[in-house]
Design an enzyme around this catalytic site. Structure first.
Site, PDB file in Angstrom:
ATOM      1  N   ASN A 209      34.546  39.196  41.274  1.00 38.33           N
ATOM      2  CA  ASN A 209      34.472  38.677  42.645  1.00 38.33           C
ATOM      3  C   ASN A 209      33.467  39.510  43.429  1.00 38.33           C
ATOM      4  O   ASN A 209      32.875  40.441  42.895  1.00 38.33           O
ATOM      5  CB  ASN A 209      35.863  38.671  43.294  1.00 38.33           C
ATOM      6  CG  ASN A 209      36.455  40.067  43.362  1.00 38.33           C
ATOM      7  OD1 ASN A 209      35.885  40.954  43.987  1.00 38.33           O
ATOM      8  ND2 ASN A 209      37.582  40.276  42.682  1.00 38.33           N
ATOM      9  N   PRO A 304      49.090  41.373  36.668  1.00 37.21           N
ATOM     10  CA  PRO A 304      50.151  42.078  37.406  1.00 37.21           C
ATOM     11  C   PRO A 304      49.685  42.327  38.832  1.00 37.21           C
ATOM     12  O   PRO A 304      48.485  42.496  39.082  1.00 37.21           O
ATOM     13  CB  PRO A 304      50.292  43.399  36.641  1.00 37.21           C
ATOM     14  CG  PRO A 304      48.999  43.572  35.914  1.00 37.21           C
ATOM     15  CD  PRO A 304      48.513  42.187  35.601  1.00 37.21           C
TER      16      PRO A 304
HETATM   17  N1  CTP Z   1      46.676  43.106  45.023  1.00 37.54           N
HETATM   18  C1  CTP Z   1      47.028  43.870  43.947  1.00 37.54           C
HETATM   19  N2  CTP Z   1      47.100  43.320  42.701  1.00 37.54           N
HETATM   20  C2  CTP Z   1      46.847  42.011  42.516  1.00 37.54           C
HETATM   21  C3  CTP Z   1      46.482  41.209  43.609  1.00 37.54           C
HETATM   22  C4  CTP Z   1      46.394  41.773  44.848  1.00 37.54           C
HETATM   23  O1  CTP Z   1      47.247  45.074  44.117  1.00 37.54           O
HETATM   24  N3  CTP Z   1      46.923  41.520  41.302  1.00 37.54           N
HETATM   25  C5  CTP Z   1      46.654  43.713  46.345  1.00 37.54           C
HETATM   26  C6  CTP Z   1      45.288  43.852  46.965  1.00 37.54           C
HETATM   27  O2  CTP Z   1      44.714  45.090  46.650  1.00 37.54           O
HETATM   28  C7  CTP Z   1      45.610  43.755  48.442  1.00 37.54           C
HETATM   29  C8  CTP Z   1      46.804  42.823  48.475  1.00 37.54           C
HETATM   30  O3  CTP Z   1      47.375  42.867  47.195  1.00 37.54           O
HETATM   31  O4  CTP Z   1      46.052  44.974  48.968  1.00 37.54           O
HETATM   32  C9  CTP Z   1      46.501  41.417  48.822  1.00 37.54           C
HETATM   33  O5  CTP Z   1      45.497  40.899  48.012  1.00 37.54           O
HETATM   34  P1  CTP Z   1      45.104  39.368  48.106  1.00 37.54           P
HETATM   35  O6  CTP Z   1      44.105  39.057  47.068  1.00 37.54           O
HETATM   36  O7  CTP Z   1      44.778  39.075  49.538  1.00 37.54           O
HETATM   37  O8  CTP Z   1      46.538  38.751  47.795  1.00 37.54           O
HETATM   38  P2  CTP Z   1      47.076  37.827  46.695  1.00 37.54           P
HETATM   39  O9  CTP Z   1      48.470  38.245  46.390  1.00 37.54           O
HETATM   40  O10 CTP Z   1      46.147  37.710  45.565  1.00 37.54           O
HETATM   41  O11 CTP Z   1      47.189  36.465  47.490  1.00 37.54           O
HETATM   42  P3  CTP Z   1      46.153  35.263  47.632  1.00 37.54           P
HETATM   43  O12 CTP Z   1      44.961  35.598  46.768  1.00 37.54           O
HETATM   44  O13 CTP Z   1      46.937  34.122  47.148  1.00 37.54           O
HETATM   45  O14 CTP Z   1      45.843  35.219  49.098  1.00 37.54           O
END
Ligand code: CTP
Length: 406
Positions: A209, A304
């Site tokens: 990304n 995870p």
């Molecule tokens: N995060 C994480 N591990 C993952 C996904 C996300 O530690 N596998 C953490 C990111 O570092 C951040 C937070 O979760 O602090 C939110 O990440 P985001 O990508 O916004 O959340 P998602 O749970 O992936 O939700 P979505 O993509 O559906 O908005």
């Protein structure tokens, strides 16, 4: 710890100079880097080679050396340090500092510096008790010079009394005390995730990304500047390692989680990485061939969630877990839901829609949701460096009781 601190050690001519070698070793053990400047009289007691061997850095000694000046000017030498330490400090150097003399490299560096100075006096008891020395020291203290020691004891000259240089341990403790005065997170451990993850498709392709890692790296640097012993677990980025931070480089989300778990226990965890939500259910061992594949379907399985894992880590859960919510719509609503879903304490919400230029850019406009999720703090548009500074200060305040953590 003195992780990342740069000390310019000025060794002047006293028998205690041999103890400076031990002080260098112990300062380095605590994480400091030590660059030595040896005066002409200091060189009568300890050799440049010994200092170079224990400091593993070039030793500076001659003000008018052309090579020294072209490599590192005398002004730069003192500017490049976080603290100037004079150990041993003879009665002579204290007198010369008091009068602002600048006739050799040591006095020039001491006069040219914009950093603080600490001295460890070492001299015969009568020289120490002489009114000239007492008055010089009083003047130096008034100017803000820090003094460690001296101790009382038997001296190399056979006399007994005050004037023995402080022991290396005492000098190191004084240096640590000095740095912890502006290090509200000293003694605390922090973990920061940063950057994107790369999820392999085959040995040459991956899913990634647009995260640059700038925000996470800046947060790790800011926490380290406030004294936290900081581990940065970073996905692939083009950024240099932040100073004073232990960096663990990883590629995939699975590796990032393993590195985070290995860094526990910590008191502070900030998950700023843009972790890939999915990985290939099974990545190919060999490069996938185009031939015969007009279309390709990849089967992905969920990665995870590192933030959620840390937030529910039972006995090893960090006292303060902070997540980021990168959203493109309904920023605050989604951020609140994310905070509840993942179980973290604070969440930093930001709008990463393409038009904001946040993802991969240098600035960030964030909302900080702490205990009171109905009243987020709306921060102005700031550089990622300033967001990091502000967040690190808020974290420090929460540990000093100024703000409730959770
Ligand atoms: N995060 C994480 N591990 C993952 C996904 C996300 O530690 N596998 C953490 C990111 O570092 C951040 C937070 O979760 O602090 C939110 O990440 P985001 O990508 O916004 O959340 P998602 O749970 O992936 O939700 P979505 O993509 O559906 O908005």
């Amino acid at each position: 710890m003195l992780t990342g601190k740069r000390i310019l050690l000025i060794v002047t001519g006293g028998i205690a100079a041999y103890k400076s070698l031990e002080a260098i070793r112990r300062l380095r053990e605590r994480g400091a880097s030590v660059r030595c400047l040896l005066t002409r009289s200091g060189a009568q007691f300890v050799t440049p080679l010994s200092l170079q061997a224990v400091s593993e850095q070039k030793v500076y000694s001659d003000l008018f050396s052309l090579t020294d000046e072209s490599e590192m000017g005398h002004i730069q030498l003192s500017r490049d340090a976080d603290l100037l330490l004079v150990a041993p400090a003879t009665a002579d150097i204290l007198a010369r500092m008091t009068h602002g003399l600048a006739d050799d490299l040591a006095t020039t560096a001491l006069l040219a510096t914009d950093k603080e100075i600490m001295v460890a006096p070492a001299m015969n008891v009568r020289m120490w008790e002489h009114l000239a020395t007492r008055e010089n020291l009083a003047t130096l203290r008034k100017r803000g010079v820090h003094v460690v020691g001296p101790n009382a004891g038997s001296m190399a000259c056979g006399e007994f009394g005050e004037g023995r240089m402080a022991e290396p341990d005492e000098i190191v403790a004084a240096v640590e005390r000095y740095f912890s005065a502006d290090a509200p997170l000293a003694g605390r451990r922090a973990l920061v995730t940063s950057g994107p993850t790369h999820e392999p498709i085959d040995p040459v392709r991956y899913i990634a990304n647009r995260s640059s890692g700038r925000q996470g790296h800046a947060i790790a640097a800011a926490l380290a500047r406030l004294g936290a012993e900081t581990t940065l677990v970073s996905g692939p980025t083009a950024l240099p390692d932040p100073e004073g931070v232990q960096v663990v480089r990883v590629e995939s989300a699975a590796q990032m989680l393993a590195a985070c778990e290995a860094a526990l226990p910590v008191e502070i965890a900030v998950c700023a990485a843009a972790v890939s939500d999915w990985r290939l259910a099974a990545s190919a061992n060999q490069k996938m061939k185009r031939e015969g594949r007009d279309a390709l379907t990849l089967e992905l399985s969920q990665n995870p969630d590192i933030l959620a894992t840390l937030s529910t880590a039972g006995a090893s859960r960090p006292a303060l877990v902070i997540g980021f919510a990168a959203e493109t719509e309904k920023v605050l609503e989604h951020a609140r839901q994310k905070r509840a879903r993942k179980g973290c304490d604070w969440i930093v919400a930001n709008d990463v829609s393409a038009e904001t230029g946040t993802f991969g850019g240098t600035d960030n406009t964030v909302h900080l949701i702490t205990t009171d999720s109905d009243n987020p703090e709306n921060w102005p548009r700031l550089s990622k460096h300033d967001v990091a500074e502000r967040l690190a200060r808020r974290i420090a305040d929460s540990f000093s009781g100024a703000v409730a953590a959770a």
